[in-house]
Design a protein around this motif. Structure first.
Motif, PDB file in Angstrom:
ATOM      1  N   ILE A 855     -33.857 -51.057   6.062  1.00 34.44           N
ATOM      2  CA  ILE A 855     -35.019 -51.742   6.666  1.00 34.44           C
ATOM      3  C   ILE A 855     -36.239 -51.918   5.691  1.00 34.44           C
ATOM      4  O   ILE A 855     -36.592 -51.178   5.122  1.00 34.44           O
ATOM      5  N   GLN A 856     -36.382 -53.278   5.880  1.00 38.28           N
ATOM      6  CA  GLN A 856     -37.847 -53.711   4.878  1.00 38.28           C
ATOM      7  C   GLN A 856     -38.722 -54.491   5.457  1.00 38.28           C
ATOM      8  O   GLN A 856     -38.360 -55.472   6.545  1.00 38.28           O
ATOM      9  N   VAL A 857     -40.018 -54.283   5.280  1.00 39.33           N
ATOM     10  CA  VAL A 857     -40.970 -54.788   5.970  1.00 39.33           C
ATOM     11  C   VAL A 857     -41.833 -55.499   4.566  1.00 39.33           C
ATOM     12  O   VAL A 857     -42.489 -54.807   3.966  1.00 39.33           O
ATOM     13  N   LYS A 858     -41.608 -56.702   4.363  1.00 36.92           N
ATOM     14  CA  LYS A 858     -42.213 -57.388   2.930  1.00 36.92           C
ATOM     15  C   LYS A 858     -43.298 -58.220   3.490  1.00 36.92           C
ATOM     16  O   LYS A 858     -43.265 -59.110   4.258  1.00 36.92           O
ATOM     17  N   GLU A 859     -44.509 -57.880   2.639  1.00 34.59           N
ATOM     18  CA  GLU A 859     -45.755 -59.020   2.772  1.00 34.59           C
ATOM     19  C   GLU A 859     -45.469 -60.233   2.296  1.00 34.59           C
ATOM     20  O   GLU A 859     -44.841 -60.372   1.188  1.00 34.59           O
ATOM     21  N   LEU A 860     -45.701 -61.143   3.064  1.00 36.31           N
ATOM     22  CA  LEU A 860     -45.654 -62.480   2.599  1.00 36.31           C
ATOM     23  C   LEU A 860     -46.986 -63.158   1.598  1.00 36.31           C
ATOM     24  O   LEU A 860     -48.085 -62.466   2.112  1.00 36.31           O
ATOM     25  N   ASP A 861     -46.683 -63.989   0.903  1.00 37.34           N
ATOM     26  CA  ASP A 861     -47.650 -64.656   0.079  1.00 37.34           C
ATOM     27  C   ASP A 861     -48.843 -65.174   1.017  1.00 37.34           C
ATOM     28  O   ASP A 861     -48.533 -65.605   2.173  1.00 37.34           O
ATOM     29  N   ALA A 862     -50.045 -64.970   0.593  1.00 38.39           N
ATOM     30  CA  ALA A 862     -51.166 -65.474   1.485  1.00 38.39           C
ATOM     31  C   ALA A 862     -51.349 -67.135   1.139  1.00 38.39           C
ATOM     32  O   ALA A 862     -50.989 -67.519   0.435  1.00 38.39           O
ATOM     33  N   PRO A 863     -52.082 -67.792   2.229  1.00 40.65           N
ATOM     34  CA  PRO A 863     -52.307 -68.994   2.002  1.00 40.65           C
ATOM     35  C   PRO A 863     -52.968 -69.264   0.916  1.00 40.65           C
ATOM     36  O   PRO A 863     -53.939 -68.574   0.426  1.00 40.65           O
TER      37      PRO A 863
END
Length: 863
Positions: A855-863
């Motif tokens: 299970i992975q919860v990966k931070e997305l790039d900010a705008p």
């Protein structure tokens, strides 16, 4: 991530809502007397407003996360000079690595704490960067021992403690101001005497080479002379501790579409450092870094195929005696077990011996088959065993034209195991919804090393067909290793990587391992130097490790700037006994226990080598190798087998193998901290089945696996993926997955910023059969149950505290919330995801499997 048994003891003492025990960072000071010299100068930060990471290579890197605004992450670097003096020519002499300025301050400064920050700049609606301003608070707890020991009054700022405030603005009218305050027992007072300040310098710039960031550097002297601190100077031999906290607060800006750039140290999502509570600050210990110990064993055991009965085994050893020698090892590469059933038997016997001593079973990468017509030589003959968890694995065969002579009857190649380090499973305390502390059960996927096990072409070491074939294989090993370490895929040719016949590999891709050392264990059939022998005497060896083949001799950019960690590549280059040139590893085909006196005359063919972290990056690796690895190279003997030899005749014990066993012990350390879960950011959630092993028979082969569903449900929207193509083997690495984000059959959105809901995940494991297909049991609660709740693993992610829990099932909505165990919280790290192994216990059918869930919860790039 902070791991260790001490957290378990402390957790029960911390009331809900109170500050937990301070985090600890070990920051070893650069020791000029030991590490720096005119011939090998050290590197130190220069306070000039330019923060190239490798200036801080003798320190540590941390993320700066903006929990208030959800902006992009920045970087924090900490470094401390030692308590000795530098001469003008032993430090900061010219560029030592990429990115470091060619003109630096000389000499270096001793006894200082250096702080470097790279803070993202905000942008306007047109995407143009703006000139930000902000406030940085730096708190210093001088008598850290008093605070940790809960001395009365020490958890408030005292006279010896300091707060340094840096106000800055950038752009044409930019200003920088420093102010100092000291503790007064309850808060802070302005210094009445300027001499009471801890000497500090600071520079703030927006360098043209990095227009997207503000660069801020501070230097703080750690030998303050005030009477209040003389008995507890942070760098004194009796103390070696400092309380430290940092908080960056960006000011709002006209025209900015988003306020970004906040960040703090310690980096705890729900617990910012408090102005007047030193217990909420980090503890810096000026000591050697925390080691992560690992050990590796390489042994060619010479177990010849039954069909070549006229070829003697390489010694008197059999599977049972081999198992006796290796069952307590940590990671072992065993070569020349050519029969499939003997490889299975070895795993069985090793684990029977471990069970008898209450040790957990070893996991294995090897080739097993149930095709009675398949020649025994059509395999690598390798077994890679690990007492630590194997997170991923694969088998790669050399292309069929890379061989000579009898080696062409075999399918030599490489085994790969991504192995969890001991740090991956050290207990971490996670708090449930009631605030009660729980021990996490998940494995931290970011804590791993890649290990490769090989056996290459035999024959001559002089130029000719044997050497040509061997060098082709070495080049192929490097290509395979690099493809694995970068995260795959392995299902098609990608020059220079070439897919081998009947290769086994995980489907899809996986997290990169280029940010840490990798290890190659193998019988490389290449004559190499022992101990202090000159490499130039061994041309094939130089070629093997050189840039044309394995390519491990170059120094990484980090190694050029760093002085603390090992740059060793050949870990088993050792000597033992009176002979300074011992030890060789090839003992001869007829070998007895008198060989221990002859190791200096024996050839060295067996190795434990290191692939360094990526060489061309100017960033920190995640892990470095501590100084110095240790090794032993020893023959092993069979007490039940003897021969008559020598004159006069003597009874000698026979060697178990015609190769010595190579043992190497190393220690890694983390030099870059991990990003934590930030609820103010968007995230992508992934669930996958990484590994499946049939537990029905210990060495039987092979089940035919498939899954009709891998399910994820978020905010009432459900996505089910099915993988109906059968995968055959006792152990497979299917990477059956489902995730939020693009690529789904329908809109399945990522987790929005501020997500407070739940996400549910499960999978079903099936085995194809000529009769009714079998739904395998993969959880311990199932017994002989038949429902999905009794056979399948079910998991729920809770956005409120970023925890992942294994839950009861899906029959009712409340089952998804009914906790069985807590894997962990992404607020504690788990930067590359977390995994959990579950095992079935179906006592009726025996259709049980061990499944590794990811299970992975990966931070997305900010705008």
């Amino acid at each position: 991530m902070q791991r260790g048994p001490i957290l378990l003891a402390l957790a029960s003492l911390v009331p809900v809502g109170a500050f937990a025990a301070p985090h600890v960072t070990k920051l070893p000071p650069q020791n000029a007397l030991v590490q720096c010299s005119p011939g090998a100068p050290c590197t130190q930060p220069t306070v000039d407003g330019w923060v190239p990471p490798l200036e801080y290579a003798d320190g540590k890197k941390f993320p700066l996360q903006d929990y208030a605004n959800g902006g992009p992450n920045g970087d924090l670097f900490l470094y401390v000079g030692d308590n000795a003096a530098y001469t003008w020519d032993e430090c900061n002499i010219g560029p030592q690595a990429s990115g470091i300025p060619s003109i630096q301050t000389n000499p270096c400064h001793s006894q200082s704490l250096f702080i470097g920050l790279r803070i993202p700049r905000p942008k306007n609606a047109n995407g143009n960067v703006l000139n930000p301003s902000g406030l940085i608070n730096v708190w210093l707890d001088a008598k850290r021992g008093d605070t940790l020991q809960q001395v009365a009054g020490a958890n408030s700022p005292r006279e010896e403690d300091r707060r340094i405030q840096l106000r800055y603005s950038t752009g044409p009218q930019g200003l920088t101001t420093l102010s100092h305050a000291k503790g007064n027992g309850t808060g802070w007072s302005v210094l009445s005497d300027p001499n009471d300040a801890w000497a500090t310098s600071a520079v703030v710039k927006t360098p043209s080479a990095d227009l997207g960031h503000v660069h801020i550097e501070l230097e703080i002297k750690l030998r303050p002379s005030q009477a209040a601190i003389l008995d507890s100077e942070p760098l004194s031999a009796a103390v070696r501790k400092l309380g430290l906290a940092i908080n960056h607060q960006p000011f709002s800006m006209a025209g900015a579409t988003q306020t970004v750039g906040g960040g703090r140290f310690p980096n705890i999502p729900n617990q910012p450092p408090a102005d007047t509570l030193p217990m909420s600050w980090e503890t810096l210990e000026f000591k050697d870094p925390t080691p992560i110990p690992l050990s590796f064993t390489m042994w060619n055991v010479g177990q010849m195929p039954d069909v070549t009965f006229w070829v003697d085994d390489g010694g008197s050893g059999e599977i049972d005696t081999v198992a006796q020698q290796i069952f307590k090892k940590e990671v072992a590469c065993i070569s020349e077990i050519w029969m499939s059933h003997e490889r299975g038997e070895l795993i069985e016997k090793v684990n029977a011996l471990r069970a008898a001593e209450a040790l957990p079973p070893m996991q294995a990468i090897t080739e097993l088959n149930d095709d009675i017509l398949q020649p025994a030589t059509e395999s690598t003959g390798l077994v890679l065993l690990s007492s630590q968890q194997i997170l991923e694995g694969g088998v790669h065969h050399f292309p069929s034209d890379m061989c000579t002579g009898s080696d062409c009857l075999q399918d030599k190649g490489v085994l790969w195991a991504r192995i969890a380090t001991p740090a991956a499973t050290v207990p971490v305390i996670t708090h449930d919804d009631t605030g009660a502390p729980r021990v996490s059960t998940g494995t931290d996927y970011a804590e791993f090393v890649d290990v490769f096990c090989t056996h290459v072409n035999a024959g001559e070491n002089s130029p000719g067909p044997d050497t040509d074939a061997r060098e082709d294989q070495l080049f192929d090993i490097k290509a395979y290793v690099q493809q694995v370490r970068k995260g795959g895929p392995l299902n098609a040719n990608s020059f220079p990587y070439v897919l081998g016949d009947d290769d086994v590999f995980p489907h899809g891709t996986w997290p990169s391992g280029m940010d840490r050392p990798a290890f190659l264990l193998g019988d490389l059939n290449t004559l190499g130097p022992k101990a202090t022998q000159d490499d130039n005497l061994f041309t094939p060896y130089k070629n093997m490790v050189g840039p044309n083949f394995l390519d491990i001799t170059g120094r990484s950019e980090f190694e050029k700037a760093n002085t603390l960690f090992s740059e060793a590549r050949d870990l088993a280059r050792t000597s033992s006994g009176a002979d300074p040139l011992a030890t060789g590893t090839w003992l001869s085909s007829v070998c007895s226990d008198n060989v221990v006196n002859e190791l200096g005359a024996k050839d060295r063919l067996d190795y434990v080598l290191v692939f360094p972290p990526a060489e061309n990056t100017t960033d920190f690796p995640t892990f470095a190798l501590l100084k110095e690895p240790t090794a032993s190279v020893l023959p092993h003997f069979d007490p039940d087998s003897s021969i008559l030899t020598g004159f006069p005749l003597e009874v000698r014990q026979q060697c178990l193998s015609d190769h010595a066993m190579v043992d190497v012990s190393v220690a890694l350390t983390r030099v870059k901290d991990v990003v934590k879960y930030n609820p103010a950011r968007e995230h992508r959630l992934e669930y996958s089945v990484k590994q499946v092993t049939d537990l029905e028979t210990a060495s039987g082969c092979c089940a035919d696996w498939y899954t009709p569903r891998v399910l994820m449900s978020v905010n009432g929207t459900t996505l089910i993926n099915s993988f109906m193509n059968v995968m055959e083997d006792q152990t497979i690495y299917p990477n059956w997955s489902v995730r939020t984000g693009p690529g789904s059959p329908f809109a399945f959105p990522d987790l929005a910023a501020g997500f407070m809901g739940t996400a549910n995940m499960t999978s079903a494991l099936w085995e194809w059969d000529v009769g009714p297909n079998d739904h395998y049991d993969s959880i311990p609660e199932g017994g002989s149950g038949t429902t999905v709740d009794q056979k399948d693993g079910h998991f729920t992610f809770f956005g409120s505290n970023a925890t992942v829990r294994r839950v009861k099932g899906e029959t009712t909505a409340s089952d998804w919330l009914s906790n069985i165990e807590i894997l962990g919280s992404f607020m504690n790290g788990y930067e590359n995801g977390m995994t959990l192994e579950t095992e079935g216990e179906d006592t009726d059918t025996g259709n049980n499997a061990r499944v590794r869930h990811y299970i992975q919860v990966k931070e997305l790039d900010a705008p």
